[in-house]
Design an enzyme around this catalytic site. Structure first.
Site, PDB file in Angstrom:
ATOM      1  N   ARG A   1     -52.794 -34.964   5.039  1.00  0.00           N
ATOM      2  CA  ARG A   1     -53.404 -35.425   3.795  1.00  0.00           C
ATOM      3  C   ARG A   1     -53.499 -36.950   3.753  1.00  0.00           C
ATOM      4  O   ARG A   1     -54.533 -37.506   3.368  1.00  0.00           O
ATOM      5  CB  ARG A   1     -52.591 -34.895   2.609  1.00  0.00           C
ATOM      6  CG  ARG A   1     -52.591 -33.379   2.519  1.00  0.00           C
ATOM      7  CD  ARG A   1     -51.475 -32.835   1.624  1.00  0.00           C
ATOM      8  NE  ARG A   1     -51.652 -33.210   0.227  1.00  0.00           N
ATOM      9  CZ  ARG A   1     -50.811 -32.835  -0.740  1.00  0.00           C
ATOM     10  NH1 ARG A   1     -49.745 -32.094  -0.451  1.00  0.00           N
ATOM     11  NH2 ARG A   1     -51.027 -33.205  -1.990  1.00  0.00           N
TER      12      ARG A   1
ATOM     13  N   ILE B   1     -44.346 -25.971   5.092  1.00  0.00           N
ATOM     14  CA  ILE B   1     -45.672 -26.499   4.791  1.00  0.00           C
ATOM     15  C   ILE B   1     -45.724 -26.761   3.289  1.00  0.00           C
ATOM     16  O   ILE B   1     -44.952 -26.191   2.517  1.00  0.00           O
ATOM     17  CB  ILE B   1     -46.823 -25.548   5.229  1.00  0.00           C
ATOM     18  CG1 ILE B   1     -46.727 -24.184   4.532  1.00  0.00           C
ATOM     19  CG2 ILE B   1     -46.854 -25.384   6.724  1.00  0.00           C
ATOM     20  CD1 ILE B   1     -47.906 -23.270   4.858  1.00  0.00           C
ATOM     21  N   ASP B   2     -46.615 -27.643   2.888  1.00  0.00           N
ATOM     22  CA  ASP B   2     -46.699 -28.035   1.481  1.00  0.00           C
ATOM     23  C   ASP B   2     -46.952 -26.836   0.574  1.00  0.00           C
ATOM     24  O   ASP B   2     -47.600 -25.857   0.984  1.00  0.00           O
ATOM     25  CB  ASP B   2     -47.826 -29.049   1.269  1.00  0.00           C
ATOM     26  CG  ASP B   2     -47.561 -30.380   1.960  1.00  0.00           C
ATOM     27  OD1 ASP B   2     -46.410 -30.623   2.343  1.00  0.00           O
ATOM     28  OD2 ASP B   2     -48.520 -31.158   2.101  1.00  0.00           O
ATOM     29  N   ARG B   3     -46.499 -26.956  -0.660  1.00  0.00           N
ATOM     30  CA  ARG B   3     -46.697 -25.890  -1.643  1.00  0.00           C
ATOM     31  C   ARG B   3     -48.179 -25.549  -1.814  1.00  0.00           C
ATOM     32  O   ARG B   3     -48.552 -24.372  -1.883  1.00  0.00           O
ATOM     33  CB  ARG B   3     -46.102 -26.320  -2.985  1.00  0.00           C
ATOM     34  CG  ARG B   3     -46.302 -25.322  -4.101  1.00  0.00           C
ATOM     35  CD  ARG B   3     -45.700 -25.836  -5.403  1.00  0.00           C
ATOM     36  NE  ARG B   3     -45.879 -24.869  -6.484  1.00  0.00           N
ATOM     37  CZ  ARG B   3     -45.434 -25.065  -7.723  1.00  0.00           C
ATOM     38  NH1 ARG B   3     -44.791 -26.182  -8.027  1.00  0.00           N
ATOM     39  NH2 ARG B   3     -45.630 -24.151  -8.651  1.00  0.00           N
TER      40      ARG B   3
END
Length: 315
Positions: free
Chosen positions: A243, A144-146
């Site tokens: 996003r 998953i994204d930072r």
């Protein structure tokens, strides 16, 4: 270099390694041996499975016996793991929301990358390895994204990694995210099918007809004066998918430094928002060993809850 004369190894394959290609098995086992040498000893027939020659793409089966010829291996250098005394590392211990012999589930904080690289000394997986020095195997099941917080699966056995990743590939894993988006989300917008193309230079993702098919399902959870709390469920797993799909509909996620809207950041900032409001809140999958249906939820951090409390007070 070791002075000990290398010897022939015979390795019995158990369930943990079943399904793995022989070349990948050897690359992992003979870590410091050049890849070219590994392919050469396979091609020459020096590596045998059940006393037979095999090709590099052969997939190991439980019960196989692998013969590995004498190969002089340089002394392995242990990877530099972060110190458990570092605050960011020690804090991850309290973020573990589930653990058994097969997997570990982390409620990853926003701002923590899943792994090191690109200027980062370490990420969640390196920190977990530092916290679990005796663990033989710890690997990320997915990413998953930072800047996204929430559920991250980590396999503690190779067999668990294989079975969980198979579920992700077959799209039988159900993932649900909470996101605060700009404006009033339309109740009729329940699915976004828009192909996504990643720019390999700057990693920015855009909707593009030449991109990969991408699908996200959306549901309104709560309406506010100038924002909407939505539930997003990605059916495909593209980079930055939720996003970009939210931005594509005209409702970017709050405090998104790549795909956001500064006007919305200013609005949500008055309620204390200073990080991406995207949280992996729930996941459903089949346990890789027990076959039990797992339904795991991860609470949002207090900062996000306070933002919602402030928005409700303004209704």
């Amino acid at each position: 270099m070791t002075d000990d004369k290398p010897k022939v190894q015979f390795v019995d394959i158990d369930d943990d390694f079943a399904g793995q290609r022989i070349d990948n098995f050897l690359l992992a086992r003979l870590k410091n041996v050049p890849k070219s040498m590994i392919y050469r000893i396979v091609r020459k027939g020096e590596v045998r499975v059940n006393k037979k020659r095999i090709k590099p793409e052969y997939k190991l089966q439980e019960g196989d016996m692998v013969r590995i010829p004498p190969v002089k291996v340089p002394e392995p250098t242990a990877p530099d793991l972060p110190s458990v005394k570092l605050a960011k590392v020690s804090e991850l211990e309290s973020c573990i929301i589930y653990e058994d012999d097969h997997l570990l589930i982390l409620n990853k904080p926003s701002g923590t990358a899943v792994h090191g690289g690109s200027g980062l000394k370490f990420g969640a997986i390196e920190a977990l390895r530092a916290l679990r020095p005796d663990a033989r195997f710890l690997e990320l099941v997915h990413r998953i994204d930072r800047d996204t917080s929430g559920i991250l699966l980590v396999a503690k056995k190779r067999s668990a990694l294989r079975r969980l990743q198979e579920q992700f590939r077959n799209k039988t894993v159900q993932k649900y995210y909470f996101a605060l988006v700009m404006g009033q989300w339309k109740s009729t917008c329940k699915v976004v099918n828009a192909p996504l193309l990643k720019n390999e230079v700057n990693s920015i993702v855009r909707v593009n007809s030449n991109g990969k098919p991408s699908e996200t399902r959306f549901k309104i959870l709560e309406n506010f004066e100038q924002a909407t709390l939505i539930q997003a469920s990605p059916i495909t797993g593209r980079t930055h998918q939720i996003r970009v799909h939210a931005q594509y509909t005209g409702h970017p996620i709050g405090w998104d430094d790549r795909y956001g809207d500064r006007r919305f950041d200013a609005y949500s900032g008055q309620f204390g928002l200073d990080r991406l409001f995207l949280h992996a809140a729930n996941i459903k999958f089949t346990h890789p060993s027990t076959e039990e249906l797992m339904d795991i939820s991860a609470p949002m951090e207090n900062k996000l809850e306070r933002v919602l409390k402030g928005l409700r007070a303004k209704k």
